[in-house]
Scaffold this motif. Sequence first.
Motif, PDB file in Angstrom:
ATOM      1  N   TYR A   1       0.828  -1.210   0.000  1.00 17.60           N
ATOM      2  CA  TYR A   1       0.000   0.000   0.000  1.00 17.60           C
ATOM      3  C   TYR A   1       0.865   1.263   0.000  1.00 17.60           C
ATOM      4  CZ  TYR A   1      -3.128   3.581   1.864  1.00 17.60           C
ATOM      5  OH  TYR A   1      -3.835   4.736   2.059  1.00 17.60           O
TER       6      TYR A   1
ATOM      7  N   VAL B   1      -1.059   8.504  -5.023  1.00 10.56           N
ATOM      8  CA  VAL B   1      -2.126   9.068  -5.849  1.00 10.56           C
ATOM      9  C   VAL B   1      -1.479   9.764  -7.041  1.00 10.56           C
ATOM     10  CG1 VAL B   1      -3.982  10.777  -5.927  1.00 10.56           C
ATOM     11  CG2 VAL B   1      -3.739   9.284  -3.930  1.00 10.56           C
TER      12      VAL B   1
ATOM     13  N   VAL C   1      -3.641   5.494 -10.026  1.00 10.53           N
ATOM     14  CA  VAL C   1      -4.111   5.527  -8.646  1.00 10.53           C
ATOM     15  C   VAL C   1      -4.873   6.842  -8.442  1.00 10.53           C
ATOM     16  CG1 VAL C   1      -3.460   5.538  -6.214  1.00 10.53           C
ATOM     17  CG2 VAL C   1      -2.199   4.094  -7.844  1.00 10.53           C
TER      18      VAL C   1
ATOM     19  N   GLU D   1      -7.217   7.330  -5.535  1.00  9.07           N
ATOM     20  CA  GLU D   1      -7.435   7.608  -4.107  1.00  9.07           C
ATOM     21  C   GLU D   1      -6.777   6.515  -3.286  1.00  9.07           C
ATOM     22  OE1 GLU D   1     -11.637   7.700  -3.098  1.00  9.07           O
ATOM     23  OE2 GLU D   1     -12.133   8.460  -5.096  1.00  9.07           O
ATOM     24  N   LYS D   2      -6.474   6.872  -2.039  1.00  9.21           N
ATOM     25  CA  LYS D   2      -5.960   5.887  -1.076  1.00  9.21           C
ATOM     26  C   LYS D   2      -6.516   6.214   0.302  1.00  9.21           C
ATOM     27  CE  LYS D   2      -1.649   4.959  -0.716  1.00  9.21           C
ATOM     28  NZ  LYS D   2      -0.210   5.072  -0.529  1.00  9.21           N
ATOM     29  N   GLU D   3      -6.769   5.171   1.085  1.00 13.51           N
ATOM     30  CA  GLU D   3      -7.120   5.378   2.490  1.00 13.51           C
ATOM     31  C   GLU D   3      -6.788   4.124   3.285  1.00 13.51           C
ATOM     32  OE1 GLU D   3     -11.369   4.963   3.989  1.00 13.51           O
ATOM     33  OE2 GLU D   3     -11.741   5.284   1.850  1.00 13.51           O
TER      34      GLU D   3
ATOM     35  N   GLY E   1      -4.886  -1.145   3.449  1.00 15.74           N
ATOM     36  CA  GLY E   1      -5.414   0.094   2.901  1.00 15.74           C
ATOM     37  C   GLY E   1      -6.194  -0.186   1.644  1.00 15.74           C
TER      38      GLY E   1
ATOM     39  N   VAL F   1      -7.045   1.084  -2.173  1.00 12.66           N
ATOM     40  CA  VAL F   1      -6.522   1.864  -3.286  1.00 12.66           C
ATOM     41  C   VAL F   1      -7.580   1.867  -4.380  1.00 12.66           C
ATOM     42  CG1 VAL F   1      -4.689   2.064  -5.011  1.00 12.66           C
ATOM     43  CG2 VAL F   1      -4.139   1.230  -2.703  1.00 12.66           C
TER      44      VAL F   1
ATOM     45  N   THR G   1      -8.436   2.759  -8.167  1.00 12.31           N
ATOM     46  CA  THR G   1      -7.722   2.950  -9.436  1.00 12.31           C
ATOM     47  C   THR G   1      -8.686   3.110 -10.600  1.00 12.31           C
ATOM     48  OG1 THR G   1      -7.603   0.561  -9.881  1.00 12.31           O
ATOM     49  CG2 THR G   1      -5.753   1.553  -8.684  1.00 12.31           C
TER      50      THR G   1
ATOM     51  N   GLU H   1     -11.857  -0.754  -6.538  1.00  7.50           N
ATOM     52  CA  GLU H   1     -11.353  -0.623  -5.177  1.00  7.50           C
ATOM     53  C   GLU H   1     -10.597  -1.892  -4.816  1.00  7.50           C
ATOM     54  OE1 GLU H   1     -14.935  -0.106  -2.914  1.00  7.50           O
ATOM     55  OE2 GLU H   1     -15.187   1.964  -3.585  1.00  7.50           O
TER      56      GLU H   1
ATOM     57  N   TYR I   1      -4.841  -3.537  -0.303  1.00  9.49           N
ATOM     58  CA  TYR I   1      -3.412  -3.871  -0.256  1.00  9.49           C
ATOM     59  C   TYR I   1      -2.976  -3.966   1.193  1.00  9.49           C
ATOM     60  CZ  TYR I   1      -2.604  -2.729  -5.189  1.00  9.49           C
ATOM     61  OH  TYR I   1      -2.611  -2.707  -6.556  1.00  9.49           O
TER      62      TYR I   1
END
Length: 150
Positions: free
Chosen positions: A5, A10, A106, A108-110, A117, A119, A121, A139, A142
């Motif tokens: 992750y 991003v 990529v 967004e990530k959270e 997390g 990711v 894409t 979605e 990772y």
Amino acid sequence: MTIFYEDLDVGHVEEFGAYEVTEAEVLEFAERYDPQWFHVDKERAEAESMYGGLIASGWHTASMTMRLVVDNHLSEAASLGAKGVRELQWRNPVRPGDVLSVRVEVLEKEIERPNRGLVVTRTETLNQDDEVVLSMVSEVMYALREGDSR
């Protein structure tokens, strides 16, 4: 090297692939999973379809895309699977003889949990003329490099 992750930023874009679509594969997939006439009947597709010939099922296009993503990214990633697809569009038909490539960005990530997390894409599959044939936003979970293994 395993991709975690933390290794994905991003805006990061990966491009890969050269997957040649064969008529035999188009027919085999369609006959088994999506036997609509414009996927399985070459002569009728040439004579009557708005596509002017045989085309791959959109689900086949998605499957070929997944193969490219696995071979060129996920096989080296600490992927924990996908939660879903937010958006899926088949923009242009895929035909026997097309050569497909993929571009993944990529978005967004959270961090969802101490060990993983999410990711988000955008994956675009392109033909040899750089036309987008498939676009999807997905979605993918990772593992975190230093995450709790629970």
